[in-house]
Design an enzyme around this catalytic site. Structure first.
Site, PDB file in Angstrom:
ATOM      1  N   GLU A  34       0.832  -1.186  -0.154  1.00  0.00           N
ATOM      2  CA  GLU A  34      -0.117  -0.099   0.029  1.00  0.00           C
ATOM      3  C   GLU A  34       0.946   1.247  -0.020  1.00  0.00           C
ATOM      4  OE1 GLU A  34      -2.952   2.120  -0.753  1.00  0.00           O
ATOM      5  OE2 GLU A  34      -3.356  -0.092  -0.502  1.00  0.00           O
ATOM      6  N   GLU A  63       7.107 -10.679  -8.748  1.00  0.00           N
ATOM      7  CA  GLU A  63       7.748 -11.607  -7.693  1.00  0.00           C
ATOM      8  C   GLU A  63       6.485 -12.606  -7.218  1.00  0.00           C
ATOM      9  OE1 GLU A  63       6.267  -8.980  -7.262  1.00  0.00           O
ATOM     10  OE2 GLU A  63       5.101  -8.526  -5.633  1.00  0.00           O
ATOM     11  N   HIS A  91       3.122  -7.845 -10.535  1.00  0.00           N
ATOM     12  CA  HIS A  91       3.751  -8.329  -9.473  1.00  0.00           C
ATOM     13  C   HIS A  91       4.627  -9.408 -10.022  1.00  0.00           C
ATOM     14  CE1 HIS A  91       1.917  -6.431  -5.778  1.00  0.00           C
ATOM     15  NE2 HIS A  91       1.062  -6.218  -6.687  1.00  0.00           N
ATOM     16  N   CYS A 118       4.209  -2.155  -8.574  1.00  0.00           N
ATOM     17  CA  CYS A 118       2.921  -1.981  -8.083  1.00  0.00           C
ATOM     18  C   CYS A 118       2.871  -0.471  -7.108  1.00  0.00           C
ATOM     19  CB  CYS A 118       2.190  -3.046  -7.611  1.00  0.00           C
ATOM     20  SG  CYS A 118       0.336  -2.878  -7.605  1.00  0.00           S
TER      21      CYS A 118
HETATM   22  N1  GLN Z   1      -3.327   0.087  -4.740  1.00  0.00           N
HETATM   23  C1  GLN Z   1      -1.968   0.114  -4.146  1.00  0.00           C
HETATM   24  C2  GLN Z   1      -1.513   1.539  -3.837  1.00  0.00           C
HETATM   25  O1  GLN Z   1      -2.215   2.387  -4.456  1.00  0.00           O
HETATM   26  C3  GLN Z   1      -1.014  -0.824  -4.939  1.00  0.00           C
HETATM   27  C4  GLN Z   1      -1.426  -2.190  -4.835  1.00  0.00           C
HETATM   28  C5  GLN Z   1      -0.190  -3.160  -4.854  1.00  0.00           C
HETATM   29  O2  GLN Z   1       0.813  -2.861  -4.808  1.00  0.00           O
HETATM   30  N2  GLN Z   1      -0.573  -4.219  -5.268  1.00  0.00           N
HETATM   31  O3  GLN Z   1      -0.702   1.916  -3.175  1.00  0.00           O
END
Ligand code: GLN
Length: 192
Positions: A48, A177, A175, A78
């Site tokens: 996040e 990983e 992702h 991400c």
């Molecule tokens: N939605 C997340 C964000 O805004 C990112 C999601 C993720 O890393 N899988 O930080």
């Protein structure tokens, strides 16, 4: 052997450590400025981005990471890609701004909370790694709305860049990983 740091404040850093070891690197979890000493590159994992940003501020790691990124390769996946981007929307938030990218968070909405897609990478990616479709795991992924003039798009999904190289850095909105395909990590190790 190269040593890759993985920012380990929040998110799926353990999966990156496993993937990097599989690709042939030593790994070190990074939680404080001192942990950056002696590593050859750094991965910012998914998770996040707002939480990671808050913890980066608390640990006073924002400036040390920006400085590290001036001279060393970094891979952001991400949430990590969101932190690498120069411009973050929905909502706007601070970032490391190490790549000239505009990203929109959670931009697939309900349509793509979590999905695995087989995507055909660009020929450039296959030439530098090896051939074959890329298994891309998207989890509440951002969309890269703009890439800067120095960006090289290595894979696209639904018309938008999902894997981008800019100078020494790489960003993926998926992702790598979480699959057995180590090519994104292998490509990153080649840049160290
Ligand atoms: N939605 C997340 C964000 O805004 C990112 C999601 C993720 O890393 N899988 O930080």
């Amino acid at each position: 052997m190269k040593t890759v740091g993985i920012l380990a404040l929040q998110g799926d850093f353990e999966a990156h450590a496993r993937a990097l070891r599989r690709a042939g690197a030593e790994t070190r979890l990074v939680r404080k400025t001192e942990d950056l000493q002696g590593i050859d590159g750094l991965v910012i994992p998914g998770g996040e981005s707002t939480t990671i940003l808050k913890l980066l501020r608390e640990e006073k790691l924002l400036d040390p990471l920006r400085e590290f990124g001036q001279t060393h390769p970094m891979l952001g996946t991400c949430a990590g890609a969101i932190l690498m981007a120069s411009d973050v929307a929905q909502p706007a938030q601070e970032s490391l701004a190490l790549m000239d990218l505009s990203v929109e968070r959670n931009a697939y909405g309900r349509q793509l909370q979590s999905r695995v897609e087989q995507i055909q990478p660009e020929a450039e990616f296959e030439r530098r790694t090896h051939e074959g479709a890329l298994e891309a795991v998207f989890i509440r992924a951002p969309i890269i709305r703009r890439t800067g003039p120095a960006a090289r798009v290595l894979a696209r999904y639904q018309g938008s860049a999902v894997l981008v190289e800019e100078g020494r850095h790489l960003a993926a909105t998926f992702h790598p990983e979480l699959t057995q395909d180590s090519r994104v990590h292998e490509l990153f190790l080649k840049k160290l």
